[in-house]
Design a protein around this motif. Structure first.
Motif, PDB file in Angstrom:
ATOM      1  N   CYS A  34      95.203  78.893  84.161  1.00  0.00           N
ATOM      2  CA  CYS A  34      95.134  79.268  82.611  1.00  0.00           C
ATOM      3  C   CYS A  34      94.714  80.463  82.259  1.00  0.00           C
ATOM      4  CB  CYS A  34      93.781  78.234  82.330  1.00  0.00           C
ATOM      5  SG  CYS A  34      94.276  76.543  82.318  1.00  0.00           S
ATOM      6  N   LYS A  36      95.702  83.307  83.770  1.00  0.00           N
ATOM      7  CA  LYS A  36      96.750  84.053  83.710  1.00  0.00           C
ATOM      8  C   LYS A  36      97.791  83.640  82.634  1.00  0.00           C
ATOM      9  CE  LYS A  36     101.169  85.201  85.596  1.00  0.00           C
ATOM     10  NZ  LYS A  36     102.481  84.734  85.195  1.00  0.00           N
ATOM     11  N   SER A  37      97.933  82.405  82.156  1.00  0.00           N
ATOM     12  CA  SER A  37      98.863  82.181  81.200  1.00  0.00           C
ATOM     13  C   SER A  37      98.277  82.788  79.943  1.00  0.00           C
ATOM     14  CB  SER A  37      98.892  80.860  80.944  1.00  0.00           C
ATOM     15  OG  SER A  37      99.565  79.972  82.172  1.00  0.00           O
ATOM     16  N   ASP A  41     100.621  85.900  80.202  1.00  0.00           N
ATOM     17  CA  ASP A  41     101.975  85.421  79.683  1.00  0.00           C
ATOM     18  C   ASP A  41     102.034  85.205  78.186  1.00  0.00           C
ATOM     19  OD1 ASP A  41     102.822  85.159  82.263  1.00  0.00           O
ATOM     20  OD2 ASP A  41     102.146  83.198  82.291  1.00  0.00           O
ATOM     21  N   CYS A  52     102.707  80.711  72.583  1.00  0.00           N
ATOM     22  CA  CYS A  52     102.172  79.827  73.641  1.00  0.00           C
ATOM     23  C   CYS A  52     102.807  79.587  74.798  1.00  0.00           C
ATOM     24  CB  CYS A  52     101.404  78.610  72.667  1.00  0.00           C
ATOM     25  SG  CYS A  52     100.282  77.586  74.013  1.00  0.00           S
ATOM     26  N   PRO A  53     102.450  80.016  75.831  1.00  0.00           N
ATOM     27  CA  PRO A  53     103.394  79.410  77.126  1.00  0.00           C
ATOM     28  C   PRO A  53     103.582  78.075  77.456  1.00  0.00           C
ATOM     29  CG  PRO A  53     101.440  81.269  77.555  1.00  0.00           C
ATOM     30  CD  PRO A  53     101.184  80.679  76.441  1.00  0.00           C
ATOM     31  N   LEU A  56     100.870  74.907  78.439  1.00  0.00           N
ATOM     32  CA  LEU A  56      99.516  75.604  78.489  1.00  0.00           C
ATOM     33  C   LEU A  56      98.443  74.410  77.982  1.00  0.00           C
ATOM     34  CD1 LEU A  56      97.524  77.786  79.085  1.00  0.00           C
ATOM     35  CD2 LEU A  56      97.818  78.679  76.619  1.00  0.00           C
ATOM     36  N   ARG A 111     105.299  73.634  83.074  1.00  0.00           N
ATOM     37  CA  ARG A 111     105.742  74.882  82.666  1.00  0.00           C
ATOM     38  C   ARG A 111     107.355  75.082  82.384  1.00  0.00           C
ATOM     39  NH1 ARG A 111     105.436  79.964  86.923  1.00  0.00           N
ATOM     40  NH2 ARG A 111     106.904  78.844  88.469  1.00  0.00           N
ATOM     41  N   ARG A 427     112.149  85.659  82.685  1.00  0.00           N
ATOM     42  CA  ARG A 427     111.204  86.425  82.841  1.00  0.00           C
ATOM     43  C   ARG A 427     111.595  87.745  83.240  1.00  0.00           C
ATOM     44  NH1 ARG A 427     106.709  83.106  84.878  1.00  0.00           N
ATOM     45  NH2 ARG A 427     105.567  84.970  85.402  1.00  0.00           N
ATOM     46  N   TRP A 463     104.057  82.338  90.209  1.00  0.00           N
ATOM     47  CA  TRP A 463     103.464  81.849  89.092  1.00  0.00           C
ATOM     48  C   TRP A 463     103.874  82.993  87.793  1.00  0.00           C
ATOM     49  CZ3 TRP A 463      97.681  83.257  89.203  1.00  0.00           C
ATOM     50  CH2 TRP A 463      97.614  84.722  89.593  1.00  0.00           C
TER      51      TRP A 463
END
Length: 463
Positions: A34, A36-37, A41, A52-53, A56, A111, A427, A463
C-alpha cells in the motif's frame, strides 16, 4: 499423563499463535505494498482523476482486515500464555512465510496485468536517417524498420538481423509500400528532389534486393498488392511484376491528372487522382491495366487517402467513403466522420478502426465496416484517455495503447470491440510520440534518435 483437555488447549494455543503470525505477515506485506502504491505508483492526488493505482482500494481493505485479525489473535495468544514451545514458534513462522505466496498472488490479481520493458536496442543517435515506417509480423514479433538511409530487420528477440544499406548512388528512401505481399516490400528513392526516381524491391526474409528500376517523372507513390508492384508517373500508372520487376502494363492517367495515392489488390488497382477539375478515384483492372471506372471524390484540405482496395474504401474530406462493385458510393450523404490527418487508424480485414475525438482530453475508438461504411462499435479506453497507437496482437486482434493517468495496452475483438481480458498497465516504457505495435514489440518512429528503435515488453514479475 497428559489429559484430553490439556492437549486440546495446547492445540488451540498453537492454532492461535500460527494464525497470529500468518495475519501479521500478510498485514505487513500489504502495508508495504500500500505504501509503495501510494507513494510511488500514484500519479495524482485524487483517485477520481485517474491517478489511483488499480486495486488499491481492495488492497487497503485487505491490509486493514489482516491487521485487525492479527490484533485479535495476538490478544488471544497473550491472554492464554500457555504456548511457549520453540518448535511451535518455528512452525508458526514457517507457515506465516508460506502464507506470503498466496497473499502475493492475491495482490497480483488485484492490480491486474502489468507489462514492463523486456529488451531493447540502443538508441541510434541524431546522425541516423529519419524513420519512415515499419513492416511487421505480430506472431513472430520480427519487424523491419525503414529509415531514409536503409532498413533493418529485428528478429523476435529484438536482435538485429539483416541490414539494407543506402542506395549505391547515395539517394535516400522517401516512401515505402504499405503492404508486403509474398514477403516483398517496395522502397522509393529520391533524386534531385523527386521522390520515386528509383524503385527497389526487397525480399523481407533475407534483405536481398530482388530488382531495382529507374522511373521517369515520378509522382512519389508506390503500392504492392497481389503479384504487382505499382508506381505512378505524372502521366500514367505503371505495374511491374512484384518478384522480377518486369513491366506488366502501363495505364495513362486522365488528362492533367496526377496520382497522389495508390493501392493494389488481387483484382484491381486503385489510384486517387487530382487535377484542376477536382479529385477522383480511378479503378484499373489488375491483369491488364484497363480503366474500369472513374469516380469523383469530395475535395478537402488534405488529399484523399486510400484505405482498402477490396472492398474499395477512401478517406476524403474527413469522411469514409465505401464503394460497391460498380463504383457507386454505398452510403452517400451518410458517410462517417474519420479524421484525415490522423495516422492512428488500422485496417483488420474488412474493418477500419480509428481514434476519434469525443471531447477535450478524451478519445474513443470507432470501428467501421469497409463493405458498407456502417459503424460497428464505438468505445472509450478509460476516462479522459487518448489513443497513443494501434496495432495487431499475436492472436490477430486489435491492440490499442491508451494514455491517461496511466498507459494501458488493450486487446479487443475488431468486429465487436469486446475486451480480451483486463487491459495491461504499461510500466516505464521508452515510447515515443509515433510508434508502431506488432504483438508485444514496439517500433519507435520519432526522428530524434534518442529512444530505442525497437523494444519488447513482458509481464512484470516484481511489484
Amino acid at each position: 499423563m497428559e489429559d484430553s483437555s490439556s492437549r486440546t488447549g495446547r492445540v488451540s494455543a498453537a492454532v492461535r499463535l500460527t494464525g497470529a503470525c500468518v495475519f501479521t505477515a500478510v498485514a505487513l506485506l500489504y502495508a508495504v505494498l500500500c505504501g509503495k502504491s501510494l507513494l510511488v505508483d500514484m500519479t495524482a492526488t485524487v483517485c477520481g482523476a485517474g491517478g489511483c493505482p488499480r486495486g488499491l482500494g481492495w488492497l487497503l481493505l485487505w491490509a486493514a482486515a489482516a491487521a485487525a485479525g492479527a490484533g485479535l489473535l495476538w490478544w488471544a495468544v497473550l491472554r492464554v500464555r500457555a504456548y511457549r514451545s520453540a518448535a511451535g514458534w518455528a512452525l508458526a513462522v514457517l507457515v506465516a512465510l508460506a502464507a506470503l505466496v498466496p497473499a502475493w498472488q492475491g495482490f497480483s490479481w488485484l492490480r491486474g496485468p502489468h507489462l514492463t520493458l523486456f529488451g531493447h536496442q540502443a538508441p541510434e543517435g541524431p546522425s541516423a536517417g529519419g524513420p519512415l515506417g515499419s513492416w511487421g509480423e505480430p506472431v513472430s514479433a520480427s519487424v523491419i524498420r525503414v529509415r531514409t538511409d536503409g532498413a533493418t530487420l529485428y528478429d523476435g528477440g529484438g536482435r538485429r538481423g539483416w541490414r539494407l544499406g543506402p542506395s549505391p548512388d547515395g539517394s535516400e528512401i522517401c516512401a515505402m509500400s504499405a503492404e508486403t505481399p509474398a514477403r516483398t516490400g517496395l522502397l522509393l528513392y529520391a533524386w534531385d528532389g523527386a521522390c520515386g526516381a528509383r524503385v527497389r524491391a526487397v525480399d523481407l526474409d533475407s534483405g536481398r534486393e530482388l530488382w531495382a528500376k529507374a522511373l521517369t517523372d515520378p509522382s512519389g507513390t508506390v503500392a504492392a498488392g497481389g503479384s504487382l508492384a505499382v508506381t505512378a508517373t505524372n502521366g500514367a500508372v505503371v505495374a511491374h511484376d512484384l518478384r522480377t520487376g518486369a513491366e506488366r502494363w502501363r495505364s495513362p492517367l486522365p488528362q492533367g491528372a496526377t496520382a497522389t495515392d495508390l493501392l493494389a489488390g488481387p483484382d484491381r488497382v486503385l489510384a486517387v487522382t487530382r487535377s484542376a477539375s477536382g479529385a477522383g478515384l480511378l479503378t484499373l483492372d489488375a491483369a491488364t491495366g484497363a480503366r474500369t471506372r472513374q469516380t469523383p471524390l469530395p475535395t478537402g484540405i488534405e488529399p484523399a487517402r486510400l484505405v482498402s482496395a477490396a472492398p474499395a474504401a477512401v478517406i476524403a474530406g474527413d469522411r469514409l467513403l465505401t464503394f460497391d462493385a460498380e463504383g457507386r458510393t454505398r452510403r452517400d450523404g451518410d458517410s462517417p466522420y474519420v479524421p484525415s490527418k490522423d495516422d492512428r487508424r488500422i485496417r483488420l480485414g474488412d474493418v477500419l478502426v480509428v481514434a476519434v475525438p469525443e471531447r477535450e482530453e478524451r478519445e474513443v475508438l470507432a470501428a467501421f465496416s469497409l463493405t458498407d461504411g456502417r459503424l460497428l462499435w464505438s468505445r472509450p479506453l478509460g476516462d479522459d484517455s487518448s489513443v497513443r497507437t494501434l496495432g495487431i496482437d499475436r492472436e490477430g486482434r486489435l491492440a490499442a495503447v491508451s494514455e491517461g493517468a496511466y498507459a494501458h495496452l488493450w486487446e479487443l475483438d475488431p468486429r465487436t470491440g469486446a475486451q480480451a481480458g483486463e487491459p495491461a498497465v504499461l510500466r516505464d516504457l521508452p515510447m515515443g510520440g509515433r510508434t508502431a505495435l506488432y504483438g508485444r514489440t514496439f517500433v519507435n518512429l520519432d526522428p530524434q534518435g534518442t529512444l530505442p528503435p525497437v523494444f519488447d515488453v513482458a509481464p512484470l514479475l516484481g511489484w
